[in-house]
Design an enzyme around this catalytic site. Structure first.
Site, short mmCIF file in Angstrom:
data_model
loop_
_atom_site.label_atom_id
_atom_site.label_comp_id
_atom_site.label_asym_id
_atom_site.label_seq_id
_atom_site.Cartn_x
_atom_site.Cartn_y
_atom_site.Cartn_z
N SER A 128 50.89 -45.26 63.43
CA SER A 128 49.84 -46.25 63.57
C SER A 128 49.90 -47.41 64.31
O SER A 128 49.03 -47.64 65.03
CB SER A 128 49.34 -46.46 61.88
OG SER A 128 48.98 -45.34 61.23
N LYS B 31 53.28 -53.69 54.21
CA LYS B 31 53.01 -54.11 55.50
C LYS B 31 51.69 -55.01 55.64
O LYS B 31 50.87 -54.74 54.55
CB LYS B 31 52.67 -52.87 56.53
CG LYS B 31 53.81 -51.81 56.50
CD LYS B 31 53.18 -50.64 57.13
CE LYS B 31 54.23 -49.50 57.15
NZ LYS B 31 53.77 -48.28 57.27
N HIS C 264 49.07 -37.75 60.91
CA HIS C 264 48.69 -37.65 59.51
C HIS C 264 47.69 -36.52 59.24
O HIS C 264 48.06 -35.69 58.13
CB HIS C 264 47.93 -39.07 59.01
CG HIS C 264 48.77 -40.19 59.17
ND1 HIS C 264 48.28 -41.41 59.72
CD2 HIS C 264 49.86 -40.40 58.60
CE1 HIS C 264 49.04 -42.09 59.64
NE2 HIS C 264 50.01 -41.91 58.93
N1 COA Z 1 52.33 -38.44 61.80
C1 COA Z 1 52.13 -39.81 62.40
N2 COA Z 1 52.68 -40.95 61.84
C2 COA Z 1 53.39 -40.87 60.91
C3 COA Z 1 53.65 -39.67 60.42
C4 COA Z 1 53.22 -38.27 61.12
N3 COA Z 1 53.46 -37.23 60.39
N4 COA Z 1 54.28 -39.85 59.27
C5 COA Z 1 54.37 -41.32 59.08
N5 COA Z 1 53.83 -41.60 60.14
C6 COA Z 1 53.66 -43.08 60.44
C7 COA Z 1 52.54 -43.92 60.00
O1 COA Z 1 51.70 -44.24 61.06
C8 COA Z 1 53.36 -45.24 59.64
O2 COA Z 1 53.29 -45.92 60.95
P1 COA Z 1 53.45 -47.56 61.06
O3 COA Z 1 54.61 -48.03 60.33
O4 COA Z 1 53.36 -47.70 62.66
O5 COA Z 1 52.10 -48.15 60.28
C9 COA Z 1 54.58 -45.02 59.30
O6 COA Z 1 55.10 -43.80 59.74
C10 COA Z 1 54.79 -44.87 57.88
O7 COA Z 1 53.44 -44.86 57.26
P2 COA Z 1 53.12 -43.98 56.01
O8 COA Z 1 53.54 -42.45 56.15
O9 COA Z 1 51.72 -44.33 55.97
O10 COA Z 1 53.79 -44.64 54.79
P3 COA Z 1 53.83 -45.88 54.70
O11 COA Z 1 55.45 -46.33 54.50
O12 COA Z 1 52.92 -46.69 55.05
O13 COA Z 1 53.71 -45.64 52.83
C11 COA Z 1 53.90 -45.58 50.66
C12 COA Z 1 54.45 -45.74 52.02
C13 COA Z 1 52.51 -46.27 50.69
C14 COA Z 1 53.50 -43.98 50.17
C15 COA Z 1 54.75 -46.17 49.81
O14 COA Z 1 55.05 -47.55 50.03
C16 COA Z 1 54.53 -46.46 48.20
O15 COA Z 1 54.44 -45.16 47.43
N6 COA Z 1 53.90 -47.22 47.52
C17 COA Z 1 53.38 -47.46 46.26
C18 COA Z 1 54.22 -48.36 45.70
C19 COA Z 1 55.55 -47.64 45.22
O16 COA Z 1 55.23 -46.54 44.49
N7 COA Z 1 56.66 -48.26 45.65
C20 COA Z 1 57.96 -47.31 45.10
C21 COA Z 1 58.24 -46.17 46.10
S1 COA Z 1 58.71 -46.55 47.63
#
Ligand code: COA
Length: 168
Positions: free
Chosen positions: A139, A47, A23
């Site tokens: 993560s 999650k 990240h």
């Molecule tokens: N390096 C390391 N890990 C990475 C990465 C990188 N460059 N990019 C993504 N990841 C990993 C994260 O660690 C995470 O791993 P995990 O699944 O083991 O926990 C996974 O990839 C994705 O995580 P992250 O990038 O944190 O995204 P997310 O999917 O958790 O978050 C939100 C998504 C919160 C941005 C999205 O759900 C959101 O916008 N929510 C708000 C509600 C909304 O608007 N919904 C409609 C749109 S989807």
């Protein structure tokens, strides 16, 4: 203040449970495409998170404190609840920054970009390709290694490592 006055703004949102060096790589590279980067920690997440939103936000802040002063000054960390597009609007940005690690990320990321554009046609998603050293990091993997007593020192910052180790 408008974006024209304050420079280009972008939002890098995630669950950050917890923040990893992967990240941080995207945060640092995000600063090359925007002047001001909002790192947004999602409160409500599909999650089941290990850390609550306050702790995840605190860990993001502590990880960012390891970056140079110049970079820190251009980053704002906050948690958000509700739709990402609403948060992006609220901070006066129009760019969402996401990291792409592998082809397997693409489907999920493309779906999210389409949904966000459906919700707000003026918001664009920019994808940054993860550095090759971070391709395998997630993560969940970091938590799994920590749970099993493995070495996470090169995957997270020292504060995050301490916190994970204390948790297990
Ligand atoms: N390096 C390391 N890990 C990475 C990465 C990188 N460059 N990019 C993504 N990841 C990993 C994260 O660690 C995470 O791993 P995990 O699944 O083991 O926990 C996974 O990839 C994705 O995580 P992250 O990038 O944190 O995204 P997310 O999917 O958790 O978050 C939100 C998504 C919160 C941005 C999205 O759900 C959101 O916008 N929510 C708000 C509600 C909304 O608007 N919904 C409609 C749109 S989807």
């Amino acid at each position: 203040m408008s974006e024209e006055q304050s420079g280009r703004r972008g939002v890098y949102a995630g669950t950050f449970d917890p923040i990893t060096v992967g990240h941080l790589d995207i945060i640092e590279r995000g600063l090359t495409v925007v002047d001001r980067l909002y790192v947004a920690v999602a409160a409500g997440t599909a999650k089941s998170a290990m850390f609550d939103v306050a702790k995840r936000t605190e860990l993001v802040r502590s990880a960012i404190s390891e970056l140079s002063q110049e970079k820190q000054q251009r980053i704002e960390v906050a948690s958000f609840d509700g739709l990402l597009v609403d948060y992006v609007r609220a901070v006066g940005a129009r760019l969402v920054i996401r990291g792409l690690r592998a082809v397997s990320d693409y489907e999920y990321e493309a779906q999210m970009a389409h949904i966000n554009r459906h919700l707000d046609g003026e918001i664009e998603t920019v994808f940054l390709v993860t550095s090759k050293d971070c391709l395998f990091i997630s993560s969940s993997i970091v938590k799994d290694i920590a749970r099993n007593g493995g070495d996470i020192s090169r995957l997270v910052t020292p504060t995050v490592a301490e916190c994970l180790q204390a948790n297990f």
